[in-house]
Design a protein around this motif. Sequence first.
Motif, PDB file in Angstrom:
ATOM      1  N   GLY A 175       0.783  -1.228   0.000  1.00  0.00           N
ATOM      2  CA  GLY A 175       0.000   0.000   0.000  1.00  0.00           C
ATOM      3  C   GLY A 175       0.811   1.272   0.000  1.00  0.00           C
ATOM      4  O   GLY A 175       0.249   2.358   0.054  1.00  0.00           O
ATOM      5  N   GLU A 176       2.119   1.184  -0.049  1.00  0.00           N
ATOM      6  CA  GLU A 176       2.965   2.373  -0.047  1.00  0.00           C
ATOM      7  C   GLU A 176       3.054   3.015  -1.435  1.00  0.00           C
ATOM      8  O   GLU A 176       3.413   4.171  -1.555  1.00  0.00           O
ATOM      9  N   THR A 177       2.739   2.238  -2.450  1.00  0.00           N
ATOM     10  CA  THR A 177       2.834   2.713  -3.817  1.00  0.00           C
ATOM     11  C   THR A 177       1.598   2.263  -4.592  1.00  0.00           C
ATOM     12  O   THR A 177       1.066   1.190  -4.335  1.00  0.00           O
ATOM     13  N   ILE A 178       1.169   3.098  -5.519  1.00  0.00           N
ATOM     14  CA  ILE A 178       0.062   2.711  -6.401  1.00  0.00           C
ATOM     15  C   ILE A 178       0.627   2.535  -7.804  1.00  0.00           C
ATOM     16  O   ILE A 178       1.324   3.402  -8.330  1.00  0.00           O
ATOM     17  N   ARG A 179       0.348   1.398  -8.391  1.00  0.00           N
ATOM     18  CA  ARG A 179       0.767   1.083  -9.755  1.00  0.00           C
ATOM     19  C   ARG A 179      -0.401   1.410 -10.664  1.00  0.00           C
ATOM     20  O   ARG A 179      -1.521   0.957 -10.454  1.00  0.00           O
ATOM     21  N   ARG A 180      -0.147   2.250 -11.659  1.00  0.00           N
ATOM     22  CA  ARG A 180      -1.205   2.629 -12.594  1.00  0.00           C
ATOM     23  C   ARG A 180      -0.826   2.201 -14.009  1.00  0.00           C
ATOM     24  O   ARG A 180       0.255   2.502 -14.493  1.00  0.00           O
ATOM     25  N   ARG A 181      -1.729   1.489 -14.640  1.00  0.00           N
ATOM     26  CA  ARG A 181      -1.554   1.094 -16.042  1.00  0.00           C
ATOM     27  C   ARG A 181      -2.273   2.161 -16.851  1.00  0.00           C
ATOM     28  O   ARG A 181      -3.445   2.480 -16.609  1.00  0.00           O
ATOM     29  N   ARG A 182      -1.573   2.779 -17.773  1.00  0.00           N
ATOM     30  CA  ARG A 182      -2.126   3.879 -18.551  1.00  0.00           C
ATOM     31  C   ARG A 182      -2.106   3.571 -20.039  1.00  0.00           C
ATOM     32  O   ARG A 182      -1.296   2.795 -20.507  1.00  0.00           O
ATOM     33  N   GLU A 183      -3.010   4.239 -20.749  1.00  0.00           N
ATOM     34  CA  GLU A 183      -3.053   4.106 -22.207  1.00  0.00           C
ATOM     35  C   GLU A 183      -2.993   5.506 -22.801  1.00  0.00           C
ATOM     36  O   GLU A 183      -3.786   6.380 -22.456  1.00  0.00           O
ATOM     37  N   CYS A 184      -2.040   5.716 -23.701  1.00  0.00           N
ATOM     38  CA  CYS A 184      -1.898   7.001 -24.374  1.00  0.00           C
ATOM     39  C   CYS A 184      -3.034   7.136 -25.387  1.00  0.00           C
ATOM     40  O   CYS A 184      -3.272   6.230 -26.199  1.00  0.00           O
ATOM     41  N   LEU A 185      -3.734   8.260 -25.362  1.00  0.00           N
ATOM     42  CA  LEU A 185      -4.848   8.476 -26.281  1.00  0.00           C
ATOM     43  C   LEU A 185      -4.365   8.914 -27.664  1.00  0.00           C
ATOM     44  O   LEU A 185      -5.120   8.832 -28.629  1.00  0.00           O
ATOM     45  N   ALA A 186      -3.095   9.314 -27.767  1.00  0.00           N
ATOM     46  CA  ALA A 186      -2.550   9.738 -29.059  1.00  0.00           C
ATOM     47  C   ALA A 186      -2.039   8.547 -29.871  1.00  0.00           C
ATOM     48  O   ALA A 186      -2.370   8.409 -31.052  1.00  0.00           O
ATOM     49  N   CYS A 187      -1.243   7.655 -29.224  1.00  0.00           N
ATOM     50  CA  CYS A 187      -0.639   6.539 -29.966  1.00  0.00           C
ATOM     51  C   CYS A 187      -1.219   5.177 -29.581  1.00  0.00           C
ATOM     52  O   CYS A 187      -0.820   4.156 -30.156  1.00  0.00           O
ATOM     53  N   ASN A 188      -2.119   5.147 -28.599  1.00  0.00           N
ATOM     54  CA  ASN A 188      -2.796   3.931 -28.129  1.00  0.00           C
ATOM     55  C   ASN A 188      -1.864   2.893 -27.492  1.00  0.00           C
ATOM     56  O   ASN A 188      -2.263   1.746 -27.309  1.00  0.00           O
ATOM     57  N   ARG A 189      -0.651   3.287 -27.147  1.00  0.00           N
ATOM     58  CA  ARG A 189       0.257   2.347 -26.465  1.00  0.00           C
ATOM     59  C   ARG A 189       0.047   2.445 -24.961  1.00  0.00           C
ATOM     60  O   ARG A 189      -0.368   3.473 -24.447  1.00  0.00           O
ATOM     61  N   ARG A 190       0.360   1.357 -24.275  1.00  0.00           N
ATOM     62  CA  ARG A 190       0.182   1.313 -22.824  1.00  0.00           C
ATOM     63  C   ARG A 190       1.528   1.396 -22.116  1.00  0.00           C
ATOM     64  O   ARG A 190       2.539   0.916 -22.600  1.00  0.00           O
ATOM     65  N   PHE A 191       1.489   2.009 -20.932  1.00  0.00           N
ATOM     66  CA  PHE A 191       2.685   2.097 -20.097  1.00  0.00           C
ATOM     67  C   PHE A 191       2.258   2.119 -18.628  1.00  0.00           C
ATOM     68  O   PHE A 191       1.092   2.297 -18.305  1.00  0.00           O
ATOM     69  N   THR A 192       3.225   1.886 -17.758  1.00  0.00           N
ATOM     70  CA  THR A 192       2.950   1.806 -16.320  1.00  0.00           C
ATOM     71  C   THR A 192       3.621   2.970 -15.607  1.00  0.00           C
ATOM     72  O   THR A 192       4.756   3.332 -15.912  1.00  0.00           O
ATOM     73  N   SER A 193       2.901   3.542 -14.646  1.00  0.00           N
ATOM     74  CA  SER A 193       3.483   4.576 -13.785  1.00  0.00           C
ATOM     75  C   SER A 193       3.282   4.144 -12.336  1.00  0.00           C
ATOM     76  O   SER A 193       2.404   3.339 -12.025  1.00  0.00           O
TER      77      SER A 193
END
Length: 155
Positions: free
Chosen positions: A22-40
């Motif tokens: 619970g010390e960190t939140i992992r977010r999976r994101r999708e770019c709306l410009a190129c439709n690629r996914r990345f994690t922050s």
Amino acid sequence: MKCPYCGKNDDRVVDSREHRDGETIRRRRECLACNRRFTSYEQIEDIPYMVVKEDGSRQSFNRSKIMSGLLKACEKRPIAINQLEALVDSVESLLHTKPEREINADEIGNLIMERLRELDQVAYIRFASVYRRFEDIDAFAEMVRSLPSGDRPSS
């Protein structure tokens, strides 16, 4: 969040999960410009408490240093580790209630000694002998005499 692939700042969060207790939140994101996914990863910025030493130098508050000193003072004494952890927790909690981010080492030492005195008289004397850096036997004897007579450590 800037996309690592195309550099655009337009994305959406696809999934969020706690990470590392619970010390960190992992977010999976999708770019709306190129439709690629990345994690922050997102975490709370921790501003360290600084301990001001006698010579004016500053160090980050180090819980394990306090615990190490207590373990030495309590060696061969009937004190459970969880009691020592509770003592360190109480000192650390007090730090969190203070608006200042700096605290004098003397103040921390006095807090520890106050709590240790209630916990075990022999450990208190051991800790005090190192913390107070007694110059002679008279100063040490005075510390022992300052204890209530019913609370003095027996030989």
